[in-house]
Design an enzyme around this catalytic site. Structure first.
Site, PDB file in Angstrom:
ATOM      1  N   ARG A  59       0.931  -1.388   0.151  1.00 39.83           N
ATOM      2  CA  ARG A  59       0.237  -0.232   0.090  1.00 39.83           C
ATOM      3  C   ARG A  59       0.598   1.263  -0.270  1.00 39.83           C
ATOM      4  NH1 ARG A  59      -3.833  -2.457  -1.643  1.00 39.83           N
ATOM      5  NH2 ARG A  59      -5.226  -3.350  -0.720  1.00 39.83           N
ATOM      6  N   HIS A  72      -2.215   0.457 -10.102  1.00 40.88           N
ATOM      7  CA  HIS A  72      -2.135  -0.163  -8.776  1.00 40.88           C
ATOM      8  C   HIS A  72      -2.863  -2.073  -9.318  1.00 40.88           C
ATOM      9  CE1 HIS A  72      -4.039  -0.702  -4.439  1.00 40.88           C
ATOM     10  NE2 HIS A  72      -4.507  -1.804  -5.380  1.00 40.88           N
TER      11      HIS A  72
HETATM   12  P1  NAP Z   1      -1.898 -11.636   4.299  1.00 40.19           P
HETATM   13  O1  NAP Z   1      -2.071 -13.125   3.939  1.00 40.19           O
HETATM   14  O2  NAP Z   1      -2.437 -11.738   5.470  1.00 40.19           O
HETATM   15  O3  NAP Z   1      -0.109 -12.031   4.948  1.00 40.19           O
HETATM   16  C1  NAP Z   1       0.279 -10.474   5.769  1.00 40.19           C
HETATM   17  C2  NAP Z   1       1.931 -11.226   5.708  1.00 40.19           C
HETATM   18  O4  NAP Z   1       2.652 -10.085   6.290  1.00 40.19           O
HETATM   19  C3  NAP Z   1       1.879 -12.662   6.844  1.00 40.19           C
HETATM   20  O5  NAP Z   1       3.104 -13.173   6.304  1.00 40.19           O
HETATM   21  C4  NAP Z   1       2.334 -11.367   8.174  1.00 40.19           C
HETATM   22  O6  NAP Z   1       2.569 -12.304   8.536  1.00 40.19           O
HETATM   23  C5  NAP Z   1       3.252  -9.984   7.848  1.00 40.19           C
HETATM   24  N1  NAP Z   1       3.145  -9.172   9.011  1.00 40.19           N
HETATM   25  C6  NAP Z   1       1.651  -8.401   9.190  1.00 40.19           C
HETATM   26  N2  NAP Z   1       1.596  -7.832  10.000  1.00 40.19           N
HETATM   27  C7  NAP Z   1       4.066  -7.473   9.842  1.00 40.19           C
HETATM   28  C8  NAP Z   1       4.580  -6.905  10.711  1.00 40.19           C
HETATM   29  N3  NAP Z   1       4.124  -6.128  12.049  1.00 40.19           N
HETATM   30  N4  NAP Z   1       5.188  -7.542  10.957  1.00 40.19           N
HETATM   31  C9  NAP Z   1       6.241  -8.769   9.798  1.00 40.19           C
HETATM   32  N5  NAP Z   1       5.473  -9.494   9.069  1.00 40.19           N
HETATM   33  C10 NAP Z   1       4.175  -8.929   8.802  1.00 40.19           C
HETATM   34  O7  NAP Z   1      -1.907 -10.773   2.573  1.00 40.19           O
HETATM   35  P2  NAP Z   1      -1.640 -11.297   1.367  1.00 40.19           P
HETATM   36  O8  NAP Z   1      -3.076 -11.675   0.974  1.00 40.19           O
HETATM   37  O9  NAP Z   1      -0.714 -11.909   1.496  1.00 40.19           O
HETATM   38  O10 NAP Z   1      -2.296  -9.998   1.059  1.00 40.19           O
HETATM   39  C11 NAP Z   1      -0.690  -8.878   1.241  1.00 40.19           C
HETATM   40  C12 NAP Z   1      -0.876  -7.007   0.712  1.00 40.19           C
HETATM   41  O11 NAP Z   1      -0.641  -7.207  -0.180  1.00 40.19           O
HETATM   42  C13 NAP Z   1      -2.976  -6.797   1.469  1.00 40.19           C
HETATM   43  O12 NAP Z   1      -2.872  -6.526   2.523  1.00 40.19           O
HETATM   44  C14 NAP Z   1      -2.471  -5.689   0.095  1.00 40.19           C
HETATM   45  O13 NAP Z   1      -2.521  -4.550   1.033  1.00 40.19           O
HETATM   46  C15 NAP Z   1      -1.443  -5.786  -0.621  1.00 40.19           C
HETATM   47  N6  NAP Z   1      -2.276  -6.071  -2.092  1.00 40.19           N
HETATM   48  C16 NAP Z   1      -2.155  -5.671  -2.720  1.00 40.19           C
HETATM   49  C17 NAP Z   1      -2.391  -5.830  -4.685  1.00 40.19           C
HETATM   50  C18 NAP Z   1      -2.104  -5.314  -5.819  1.00 40.19           C
HETATM   51  O14 NAP Z   1      -2.656  -4.756  -6.483  1.00 40.19           O
HETATM   52  N7  NAP Z   1      -1.216  -3.762  -5.468  1.00 40.19           N
HETATM   53  C19 NAP Z   1      -3.264  -6.629  -4.726  1.00 40.19           C
HETATM   54  C20 NAP Z   1      -3.180  -7.852  -3.947  1.00 40.19           C
HETATM   55  C21 NAP Z   1      -3.061  -7.021  -2.062  1.00 40.19           C
HETATM   56  P3  NAP Z   1       2.431 -13.389   9.487  1.00 40.19           P
HETATM   57  O15 NAP Z   1       2.530 -14.517   8.312  1.00 40.19           O
HETATM   58  O16 NAP Z   1       3.715 -14.284  10.480  1.00 40.19           O
HETATM   59  O17 NAP Z   1       1.406 -13.463  10.272  1.00 40.19           O
HETATM   60  C1  GLV Z   2      -6.137  -4.654  -4.323  1.00 40.70           C
HETATM   61  O1  GLV Z   2      -4.796  -4.031  -4.129  1.00 40.70           O
HETATM   62  C2  GLV Z   2      -6.130  -5.563  -2.932  1.00 40.70           C
HETATM   63  O2  GLV Z   2      -5.967  -5.487  -1.800  1.00 40.70           O
HETATM   64  O3  GLV Z   2      -6.876  -7.180  -2.888  1.00 40.70           O
END
Ligand code: NAP
Ligand code: GLV
Length: 311
Positions: free
Chosen positions: A226, A274
Site C-alpha cells: 500500500r 495499482h
Molecule cells: P496476508 O495473507 O494477510 O499476509 C500478510 C503477511 O504480512 C503475513 O506473512 C504476516 O505475517 C506479515 N505481516 C503482517 N504484519 C507484519 C509485521 N508487523 N511484521 C512482519 N510481518 C508482518 O496478506 P496477502 O493476501 O499476502 O496480501 C498482502 C497485501 O498485499 C494486502 O494486504 C494488500 O495490501 C496488498 N495487495 C496489493 C495488491 C495490488 O494490486 N497492489 C493486490 C492484492 C494485495 P504472519 O504470516 O506472521 O502473520
Molecule cells: C488490492 O490492492 C487488494 O488488496 O486486493
C-alpha cells in the site's frame, strides 16, 4: 433469512458486480451506498464512504472486494463484533506472481536499460548475472508473499521472506526471517525488496530512510503493498544518495497518483496504477455468498481477519 447488501465505494463504480449478483443470487436485495437502507446487514466494499458502517445498526458482515482490508479498518465505526473478511483467490495470487516476477527480472536482467537504448537504436549487452546471485527479499509471507516466493525460487533466485511470526512450511529453497529482531539480517541480503505486507498501525511507514539504509547499496524496491507503507520523500532521498538504485511502485498514498507528483517524472521509478492483480466479480460474489451462508450456519468465515492484528 432476507438480506440487504450494500455495495459501497468512493473510488470505483461497484455496479460492475450487479450482473453477477443477478446471475448467482437474484433473490438478494442489492443497493448502492447512496441509497443504503438502515436495515442493511452486509456491506461489500472498496473504500466505503466514511461513517457508513456506523450508520447501519443491523450490520453483520463487512466483506472487502480485495485482499487488503486497510480501507475498512481505517474506519473506526465498524462495530468490534462485526467480522471483516478479505478475498482469498488463487487467480489473484497468480496475477501478483506475474507482476513481481516481471518487476524483479525487468531490473535484474537490465530490460529497463534495453528499452531506453532501443529509443536510440543502441545494440549493447549487459553482463547476465545468474538468478542464484540475485537476492530477493519478500516482506510479508502471507497468501501472496508465499506464492511469489515460490515462483521466484523456481526461477533460481536466492529468495528469503520476512513475516511477523516464524513460518515452518516455506517453499523449497526459501529462507525464513521473522520479527523485528531478524529484520536487519533479512534486509542486508535483499538486492530486490518486495513489500507484500498488509497496511496496519505497525507497518505504516515501514519503507523509510532507516530501512533503506539497511539494504545493500543500489537495491531495487518493489512496493505492491500500500502507499501508506512508503515514506515518499525518503524514497527520493535514498535514490539520490544511490542507497536505492530503482523503485517499482504499484500503490500510492493518494490514488490516482496526482499529476504533479515527482514519482511520475523520475526515471529511476516505474509507476503502475495499482494493477498488480485483481479479483474477478464471480470470485467476489461467490465468496460473499459463502460467507453469508457460513454466518447463518455459525461456521468460520472465509478470509476473516483478526481485528486486533488488523489483517
Ligand atoms: P496476508 O495473507 O494477510 O499476509 C500478510 C503477511 O504480512 C503475513 O506473512 C504476516 O505475517 C506479515 N505481516 C503482517 N504484519 C507484519 C509485521 N508487523 N511484521 C512482519 N510481518 C508482518 O496478506 P496477502 O493476501 O499476502 O496480501 C498482502 C497485501 O498485499 C494486502 O494486504 C494488500 O495490501 C496488498 N495487495 C496489493 C495488491 C495490488 O494490486 N497492489 C493486490 C492484492 C494485495 P504472519 O504470516 O506472521 O502473520
Ligand atoms: C488490492 O490492492 C487488494 O488488496 O486486493
Amino acid at each position: 433469512m432476507s438480506r440487504t447488501i450494500v455495495l459501497a465505494s468512493t473510488q470505483i463504480d461497484m455496479s460492475y458486480l450487479l450482473p453477477t449478483f443477478a446471475k448467482l443470487a437474484p433473490e438478494l436485495d442489492i443497493r448502492m451506498h447512496q441509497e443504503a437502507p438502515e436495515h442493511a446487514d452486509t456491506v461489500l466494499c472498496w473504500h466505503a464512504p466514511a461513517g457508513l458502517f456506523g450508520a447501519l445498526p443491523r450490520l453483520r458482515l463487512v466483506q472487502s472486494i480485495a485482499a487488503g482490508v486497510d480501507h475498512i479498518t481505517a474506519d473506526p465505526t465498524v462495530p468490534p463484533d462485526v467480522p471483516i473478511c478479505r478475498i482469498i483467490d488463487p487467480n489473484m495470487a497468480s496475477g501478483m506472481v506475474a507482476y513481481v516476477v516481471w518487476a524483479v527480472t525487468h531490473r535484474h536482467r537490465h530490460f529497463d536499460q534495453y528499452l531506453a537504448r532501443q529509443t536510440q537504436g543502441i545494440w549493447q549487452e549487459n553482463p547476465i548475472v545468474p538468478t542464484r546471485l540475485h537476492r530477493v527479499g519478500i516482506a510479508g509471507m502471507g497468501v501472496l508473499g508465499l506464492a511469489v516466493a515460490s515462483a521466484l525460487a523456481m526461477l533460481g533466485y536466492d529468495v528469503a521472506g520476512w513475516s511477523r511470526g516464524p513460518k515452518p512450511d516455506l517453499p523449497a529453497g526459501v529462507m525464513g526471517y521473522h520479527g523485528a529482531g531478524q529484520l536487519g539480517d533479512f534486509l542486508a541480503r535483499s538486492d530486490s525488496l518486495v513489500c507484500l505486507l498488509p497496511l496496519t498501525d505497525e507497518t505504516q511507514g515501514f519503507l523509510n530512510a532507516d530501512l533503506f539504509a539497511r539494504l545493500p547499496a543500489g537495491a531495487h524496491l518493489i512496493n505492491v503493498g500500500r502507499g501508506g507503507h512508503l515514506v515518499d520523500r525518503d524514497l527520493l532521498a535514498a535514490l539520490d544518495r544511490g542507497q536505492l538504485g530503482a523503485a517499482t511502485l504499484d500503490a500510492f498514498t493518494e490514488e490516482p497518483l496526482p499529476g504533479d507528483h515527482p514519482f511520475w517524472r523520475d526515471r529511476r521509478i516505474v509507476v503502475t496504477p495499482h494493477i498488480a492483480t485483481r479479483t474477478g466479480p464471480t470470485v467476489v460474489v461467490t465468496q460473499l455468498l459463502a460467507n453469508l451462508a457460513r454466518l447463518d450456519a455459525g461456521t468460520p468465515l472465509v478470509g476473516a481477519i483478526d481485528r486486533q492484528r488488523g489483517y
